[in-house]
Enzyme design. Sequence first.
Site, PDB file in Angstrom:
ATOM      1  N   GLU A  10       0.820  -1.216   0.000  1.00 52.18           N
ATOM      2  CA  GLU A  10       0.000   0.000   0.000  1.00 52.18           C
ATOM      3  C   GLU A  10       0.855   1.268   0.000  1.00 52.18           C
ATOM      4  OE1 GLU A  10      -0.529   1.891   3.142  1.00 52.18           O
ATOM      5  OE2 GLU A  10       1.038   0.667   3.998  1.00 52.18           O
ATOM      6  N   ASP A 293      -3.543  -5.491  11.278  1.00 51.05           N
ATOM      7  CA  ASP A 293      -2.200  -5.070  10.878  1.00 51.05           C
ATOM      8  C   ASP A 293      -1.408  -4.514  12.060  1.00 51.05           C
ATOM      9  OD1 ASP A 293      -2.158  -1.844  10.582  1.00 51.05           O
ATOM     10  OD2 ASP A 293      -4.113  -2.584   9.983  1.00 51.05           O
ATOM     11  N   HIS A 314      -2.790  -3.111   4.306  1.00 52.26           N
ATOM     12  CA  HIS A 314      -1.931  -2.718   5.419  1.00 52.26           C
ATOM     13  C   HIS A 314      -1.351  -3.958   6.106  1.00 52.26           C
ATOM     14  CE1 HIS A 314      -3.548   1.450   5.383  1.00 52.26           C
ATOM     15  NE2 HIS A 314      -2.414   1.713   5.991  1.00 52.26           N
TER      16      HIS A 314
END
Length: 350
Positions: A10, A293, A314
Amino acid sequence: MRVIDGSYGEGGGQILRTALALSVITGEAVKVINIRAKRPKPGLRPQHLYGVLALKELSNGEVKGAKEGSTELEFYPKGIKTKHIKVPIETAGSITLVLQALLPAMVFADSEVTFEVTGGTDVPWSPPVDYLKYVTLYALKKMGIKAEIEIRRRGHYPKGGGLVVGKVHPWEEKKPLVATEFKRLHSFEGISHAVRLPSHVAIRQSKAAREVLERVYPSVPVEIREEYYEPVKDPHLGPGSGIVVWANTEVLRLGGDALGERGKPAEVVGREAATELLEQLKTGCGVDKFLGDQLIPFLAFAGGEIWVSEITRHLITNVWVVEQFFGKVFEVKGEVGKPGKVKVVRKVGV
């Protein structure tokens, strides 16, 4: 020197936060390139810069490239020095994102570390401070981590000025976390706040969230605390509102949140947070998509298995960063955007 590509996955600030925390823990120098490469404004923003400087202070380290807008940074830790960490973010930069960088490293100090962070407590694109306090720290406690935070003052965009203090004790007993599926939903709790705004904003947010939760779970008790201030006693720099709600299960807590903004009715804010929480509960997984995450760096050292309501980019990115340092640690089953399972297949020792 270990080189970490900040454009992976990301491509946000989390790569930098996790990489520098692991650098402090391992004592290994690290170079992060392409920092926040996939963001509209690449490079270090104020909250990232303050996180870097705080980790530099914690580890008595040296850093090159620590300036706003920088897309490359070298970090040389020298060993965790127990002390008081002060992070004065002069904008509404996210306090919780700074703490995401600091927490994994602080637990590896040899004695208690205290901290004081100013900035934004409830700002877009980051976990609200109540989520960190009541959901994240609750999960970390199950892993043997003793950490506490106190919200002295809230800070919203654009003025900031929030103040969060706390302390972290050394992580002495690393307990594996097994949070697969939950069977029982004990209760709902939450905090609805409004600062430099009329009290009815917090009350209406709370009422709307309660109605949504009670409609779906009529027999589960709901207790949402309302926080507001008399105008003459309101210490905050600017107006703002928000709500965090969480579900207490026999496994962990799952959360949902929403922020108020100009022109957005309080009822919409309350319903948004409750609906988000209900989405997390639908799968029966013990960990919500926001917590998943955040747990990854801690799981690497403690071991265990979590089932998450959604595998996010994430989460995948954080797994990748950890494995850049330690090799294969996790087994991830499930597609991005869907429920999944994360298992530690090789625990890390430092």
